[in-house]
Design an enzyme around this catalytic site. Structure first.
Site, PDB file in Angstrom:
ATOM      1  CD1 TRP A  43      -2.069  -2.142   2.054  1.00  0.00           C
ATOM      2  CD2 TRP A  43      -2.932  -1.387   0.136  1.00  0.00           C
ATOM      3  NE1 TRP A  43      -3.068  -3.001   1.673  1.00  0.00           N
ATOM      4  CE2 TRP A  43      -3.618  -2.567   0.504  1.00  0.00           C
ATOM      5  CE3 TRP A  43      -3.310  -0.735  -1.044  1.00  0.00           C
ATOM      6  CZ2 TRP A  43      -4.652  -3.106  -0.253  1.00  0.00           C
ATOM      7  CZ3 TRP A  43      -4.345  -1.276  -1.805  1.00  0.00           C
ATOM      8  CH2 TRP A  43      -5.001  -2.444  -1.405  1.00  0.00           C
ATOM      9  CG  ASP A  94      -3.171   3.728   4.246  1.00  0.00           C
ATOM     10  OD1 ASP A  94      -4.229   3.556   4.888  1.00  0.00           O
ATOM     11  OD2 ASP A  94      -2.866   3.045   3.238  1.00  0.00           O
ATOM     12  CE  LYS A 121      -8.482  -3.394   4.382  1.00  0.00           C
ATOM     13  NZ  LYS A 121      -7.899  -2.472   3.426  1.00  0.00           N
TER      14      LYS A 121
END
Ligand code: PLP
Length: 359
Positions: free
Chosen positions: A99, A166, A190
């Site tokens: 990511w 993030d 999530k």
């Protein structure tokens, strides 16, 4: 049989979130309308959105100078939106996983990107240390929890420049010290809600500083000024997020949740370390994630991987197959994962080992 849901994302939500949202989809707060067909500007929905934002500020103890907004486009859109709004000259990025490396690729379109540290050569099996972050960088960017590789930075960095994070897969898992952040973002799927909404927490005084023009929808200012109502926000995921937040408050807030998460993670890592059939993939134990627990078959037992997958699935475990870039197994144990499900996985690992090691 209710499954033990270890999926990495979208992932387990609390029973409370699912039931409340299901009810509202049939009849939203007694309006006789479905949550899916009500105006986002109705007073009932505006109240939902405002309450969710207020509860995020309360739970995370977010200082006054920040604003909370709900955006579309997923965490992946933030990889571009963050540099669009904050990168004037150069920024330092921590390359700690897939990511983060996707975020680096986007940032390069807006300015110079310095890689402050990288563990790519070791398949991202630890968090790089001794970072190189120039004092004149516009910001330092990192991903706090590497969902795919199971590594996590457990402390908020203080590099001397503004920080962008993030936190898609570990937001609401622990308290956060906001003093160094300019921006925190997280895809909801999530630890908060179904997919479709991204939570953005932005320091207002940092906005409007870059010299480039920014398209209206990609400018954080637009959404801050319009309190997430510039255009139609993802109504159903925001409603679900509010239910999760109410449940988090009921659980006792961030300190209490952090404690439960550490307990769940310790239970599973303990089994991985002590069971002869399995071993962890993170090479630096202090970098082990308390959200995504990655492990493989130990040396000599590699051939049993498929068999364990089948054995676990017969015991009601879902989603433990590791990401294709790591292999093996990944058990995602987000906030909504009950301790009993982690215990069930541990028991399954134990009984599998007994089956395979008895003569
Ligand atoms: C899941 C995830 C993403 C991607 O989120 P999308 O909403 O699918 O764009 C980004 N970063 C991290 C850390 C993630 O876990």
């Amino acid at each position: 049989m209710k499954k033990h849901n270890f999926y990495a994302g979208p992932s387990i939500l609390s029973e409370y979130t699912i039931r409340q949202t299901a009810d509202a989809i049939i009849n939203f707060e007694g309006t006789g309308l479905s949550l899916m067909e009500i105006s986002h500007r109705s007073k009932q929905f505006v109240a939902v959105c405002d309450q969710a934002r207020a509860l995020i500020k309360e739970l995370l103890q977010i200082p006054e100078e920040f604003e909370v907004v709900f955006l579309g486009g997923g965490a992946s859109l933030q990889f571009a939106m963050a540099p669009y709004n904050f990168l004037e000259n150069k920024a330092a990025y921590l390359d700690s996983g897939s990511w983060a490396s996707k975020a680096i690729k986007e940032a390069k379109m807006f300015g110079e990107v310095l890689v402050a540290g990288s563990s790519k050569a070791d398949n991202y099996s630890y968090i790089p240390k001794n970072l190189e972050i120039p004092a004149d960088a516009d910001y330092f960017y990192y991903c706090s929890n590497n969902t795919i590789f199971g590594t996590e930075m457990h402390e908020d960095p203080k590099p001397g420049v503004p920080v962008i994070a993030d936190m898609s897969s570990d937001i609401f898992s622990r308290p956060i010290d906001f003093s160094n952040y300019s921006l925190i973002f997280a895809g909801a799927q999530k630890n908060l809600a179904p997919s479709g909404v991204t939570l953005v927490i932005v320091r207002k005084s940092m906005l409007g500083k870059v010299s480039r023009p920014i398209p209206t929808m990609l400018n954080y200012k637009t959404h801050v000024e319009n309190e997430s109502m510039f255009n139609t926000p993802p109504v159903v995921p925001i409603y679900a997020a509010l239910q999760t937040l109410l449940w988090y408050k009921e659980l006792g807030g961030m300190e209490a949740i952090h404690k439960m998460n550490k307990q769940k993670a310790a239970l599973l890592y303990d089994e991985i370390d002590n069971n002869p059939l399995f071993k962890g993939t993170v090479t630096c134990k202090e970098d082990r994630s308390i959200m995504n627990v990655c492990f493989v078959m130990a040396e000599g037992y590699e051939a049993l991987e498929d068999e364990f997958n089948k054995y676990a699935s017969e015991a009601g475990m879902v989603g433990i197959k590791g990401h294709r870039s790591v292999g093996g197994f990944r058990a995602s144990i987000y906030n909504a994962m009950p301790l009993a499900s982690v215990q069930a996985l541990v028991d399954t690992m134990k009984s599998f080992a007994q089956l395979k090691t008895k003569k």
